[in-house]
Design an enzyme around this catalytic site. Structure first.
Site, PDB file in Angstrom:
ATOM      1  N   LYS A  15       0.831  -1.215   0.000  1.00 16.10           N
ATOM      2  CA  LYS A  15       0.000   0.000   0.000  1.00 16.10           C
ATOM      3  C   LYS A  15       0.864   1.262   0.000  1.00 16.10           C
ATOM      4  O   LYS A  15       0.633   2.172  -0.782  1.00 16.10           O
ATOM      5  CB  LYS A  15      -0.921   0.042   1.233  1.00 16.10           C
ATOM      6  CG  LYS A  15      -1.936  -1.068   1.316  1.00 16.10           C
ATOM      7  CD  LYS A  15      -2.876  -0.877   2.498  1.00 16.10           C
ATOM      8  CE  LYS A  15      -2.218  -0.864   3.855  1.00 16.10           C
ATOM      9  NZ  LYS A  15      -1.539  -2.113   4.255  1.00 16.10           N
ATOM     10  N   ARG A  88      -9.256   1.322   8.930  1.00 20.05           N
ATOM     11  CA  ARG A  88      -8.816  -0.026   9.250  1.00 20.05           C
ATOM     12  C   ARG A  88      -9.834  -0.756  10.119  1.00 20.05           C
ATOM     13  O   ARG A  88      -9.595  -1.912  10.497  1.00 20.05           O
ATOM     14  CB  ARG A  88      -7.495   0.036  10.005  1.00 20.05           C
ATOM     15  CG  ARG A  88      -6.303  -0.393   9.143  1.00 20.05           C
ATOM     16  CD  ARG A  88      -5.063   0.108   9.824  1.00 20.05           C
ATOM     17  NE  ARG A  88      -3.933  -0.742   9.661  1.00 20.05           N
ATOM     18  CZ  ARG A  88      -2.788  -0.309   9.099  1.00 20.05           C
ATOM     19  NH1 ARG A  88      -2.683   0.900   8.609  1.00 20.05           N
ATOM     20  NH2 ARG A  88      -1.764  -1.109   9.026  1.00 20.05           N
ATOM     21  N   ARG A 122      11.907  -6.404   4.392  1.00 23.73           N
ATOM     22  CA  ARG A 122      11.686  -4.992   4.117  1.00 23.73           C
ATOM     23  C   ARG A 122      12.661  -4.164   4.960  1.00 23.73           C
ATOM     24  O   ARG A 122      12.960  -4.524   6.097  1.00 23.73           O
ATOM     25  CB  ARG A 122      10.238  -4.698   4.503  1.00 23.73           C
ATOM     26  CG  ARG A 122       9.785  -3.306   4.347  1.00 23.73           C
ATOM     27  CD  ARG A 122       8.285  -3.309   4.236  1.00 23.73           C
ATOM     28  NE  ARG A 122       7.641  -3.019   5.496  1.00 23.73           N
ATOM     29  CZ  ARG A 122       6.381  -2.580   5.588  1.00 23.73           C
ATOM     30  NH1 ARG A 122       5.649  -2.433   4.500  1.00 23.73           N
ATOM     31  NH2 ARG A 122       5.843  -2.345   6.745  1.00 23.73           N
ATOM     32  N   ARG A 155      12.008  -2.212  10.712  1.00 28.84           N
ATOM     33  CA  ARG A 155      11.079  -1.625  11.676  1.00 28.84           C
ATOM     34  C   ARG A 155      10.783  -2.630  12.779  1.00 28.84           C
ATOM     35  O   ARG A 155      10.674  -3.821  12.517  1.00 28.84           O
ATOM     36  CB  ARG A 155       9.761  -1.292  10.954  1.00 28.84           C
ATOM     37  CG  ARG A 155       9.607   0.173  10.645  1.00 28.84           C
ATOM     38  CD  ARG A 155       8.479   0.461   9.712  1.00 28.84           C
ATOM     39  NE  ARG A 155       7.187  -0.116  10.073  1.00 28.84           N
ATOM     40  CZ  ARG A 155       6.104  -0.018   9.301  1.00 28.84           C
ATOM     41  NH1 ARG A 155       6.165   0.641   8.152  1.00 28.84           N
ATOM     42  NH2 ARG A 155       4.968  -0.564   9.656  1.00 28.84           N
ATOM     43  N   ARG A 166       0.152  -8.542  13.708  1.00 29.11           N
ATOM     44  CA  ARG A 166      -0.416  -7.563  12.756  1.00 29.11           C
ATOM     45  C   ARG A 166      -1.341  -8.261  11.762  1.00 29.11           C
ATOM     46  O   ARG A 166      -2.388  -7.729  11.390  1.00 29.11           O
ATOM     47  CB  ARG A 166       0.710  -6.838  12.011  1.00 29.11           C
ATOM     48  CG  ARG A 166       1.459  -5.850  12.900  1.00 29.11           C
ATOM     49  CD  ARG A 166       2.709  -5.334  12.243  1.00 29.11           C
ATOM     50  NE  ARG A 166       2.436  -4.401  11.162  1.00 29.11           N
ATOM     51  CZ  ARG A 166       3.325  -4.091  10.214  1.00 29.11           C
ATOM     52  NH1 ARG A 166       4.519  -4.654  10.201  1.00 29.11           N
ATOM     53  NH2 ARG A 166       3.026  -3.224   9.279  1.00 29.11           N
TER      54      ARG A 166
HETATM   55  P1  AMP Z   1       1.267   0.793   8.720  1.00 25.00           P
HETATM   56  O1  AMP Z   1       2.532   1.515   8.439  1.00 25.00           O
HETATM   57  O2  AMP Z   1       0.122   1.272   7.895  1.00 25.00           O
HETATM   58  O3  AMP Z   1       1.432  -0.709   8.669  1.00 25.00           O
HETATM   59  O4  AMP Z   1       0.869   1.155  10.239  1.00 25.00           O
HETATM   60  C1  AMP Z   1       1.745   0.905  11.309  1.00 25.00           C
HETATM   61  C2  AMP Z   1       0.970   0.880  12.615  1.00 25.00           C
HETATM   62  O5  AMP Z   1       0.329   2.147  12.825  1.00 25.00           O
HETATM   63  C3  AMP Z   1      -0.158  -0.143  12.695  1.00 25.00           C
HETATM   64  O6  AMP Z   1       0.306  -1.437  13.047  1.00 25.00           O
HETATM   65  C4  AMP Z   1      -1.036   0.476  13.787  1.00 25.00           C
HETATM   66  O7  AMP Z   1      -0.468   0.283  15.077  1.00 25.00           O
HETATM   67  C5  AMP Z   1      -0.935   1.958  13.470  1.00 25.00           C
HETATM   68  N1  AMP Z   1      -2.003   2.379  12.525  1.00 25.00           N
HETATM   69  C6  AMP Z   1      -1.855   2.768  11.230  1.00 25.00           C
HETATM   70  N2  AMP Z   1      -3.039   3.084  10.673  1.00 25.00           N
HETATM   71  C7  AMP Z   1      -3.968   2.902  11.638  1.00 25.00           C
HETATM   72  C8  AMP Z   1      -5.380   3.044  11.691  1.00 25.00           C
HETATM   73  N3  AMP Z   1      -6.099   3.447  10.625  1.00 25.00           N
HETATM   74  N4  AMP Z   1      -6.006   2.748  12.864  1.00 25.00           N
HETATM   75  C9  AMP Z   1      -5.315   2.358  13.950  1.00 25.00           C
HETATM   76  N5  AMP Z   1      -3.978   2.184  13.968  1.00 25.00           N
HETATM   77  C10 AMP Z   1      -3.299   2.453  12.828  1.00 25.00           C
END
Ligand code: AMP
Length: 210
Positions: A15, A88, A122, A155, A166
């Site tokens: 994404k 989400r 990654r 990360r 996750r």
């Molecule tokens: P991502 O980089 O999109 O994988 O997001 C990393 C982390 O940020 C996720 O594992 C969540 O802890 C938090 N996060 C990102 N987007 C959301 C969302 N829409 N709602 C809640 N937590 C989020």
């Protein structure tokens, strides 16, 4: 061309990578909740302090924290936008529908075994959040961000034990959004493991222009 877009998909689907290409090539304003939250953690803001423990464990930041902030951020955008990582949960999707009429939801589909391999291989820039892959999308200079020269890292939430959580969180909280958006005819699924990053972008572009 569609102008209010949501990118949906499990962690590691691509994404963030596709959002950056769509934004650069097609002029969309891209808003990533993950990037926004990581920046808040780096800067030690109140939001960052609240979000960190959830992010470290691979859990979602609570809806009451994220929904209000996204409402403000989306209101600031003028023109075409693309949301990466939001909504989400069903509650987030309901909150989004109250403030924006989403034209299209692109679900990037990738099988679980590919996701785990992608995430552990990654590497991310801790400064500008650009994501690389050791094999499919390596930086020009080994271990160094092409854009800002910072040393790349794995990360914390891309470590295998956190990835499993996750993926579970994705299945429980985010997967129901596929039905949610299918019901109103806004969902299109694109394979995220079919060809190169540019091949996937070409398929997304077709859907956007359609
Ligand atoms: P991502 O980089 O999109 O994988 O997001 C990393 C982390 O940020 C996720 O594992 C969540 O802890 C938090 N996060 C990102 N987007 C959301 C969302 N829409 N709602 C809640 N937590 C989020």
């Amino acid at each position: 061309m569609k102008s209010k877009i949501v990118l949906l998909g499990p962690p590691g689907a691509g994404k963030g990578t596709q959002a950056k290409i769509i934004s650069n090539k097609l002029g969309f304003t891209s808003l990533s909740t993950g990037d926004m939250l990581r920046k808040a953690v780096r800067n030690g803001t109140e939001l960052g302090k609240q979000a960190k423990k959830y992010m470290d464990e691979g859990n979602l930041v609570p809806n009451d924290i994220i929904i209000g902030i996204m409402k403000e951020k989306i209101a600031e955008i003028s023109g075409a936008f693309l949301l990466d990582g939001y909504p989400r949960t069903i509650q987030q999707a309901d909150a989004l529908s109250a403030i924006a009429d989403i034209d299209l939801v692109i679900n990037i589909d990738v099988p679980d075994n590919v996701l785990v391999k992608r995430l552990t291989e990654r590497r991310s820039c801790p400064k500008c959040d650009i994501v690389y892959h050791l094999v499919n999308n390596p930086p020009k200079k080994d271990g160094i961000c092409d854009v800002c020269g910072t040393k790349l890292c794995l990360r914390d939430d891309d470590k295998e034990e956190v990835i499993m959580n996750r993926l579970n969180v994705y299945r429980e909280s985010t997967l129901p959004l596929i039905d949610y958006y299918s019901r109103n005819g806004k969902l299109v699924t694109v394979r995220g493991d079919d060809g190169t990053i540019n091949d996937v972008f070409a398929n997304i572009k077709k859907v956007l222009i359609d």
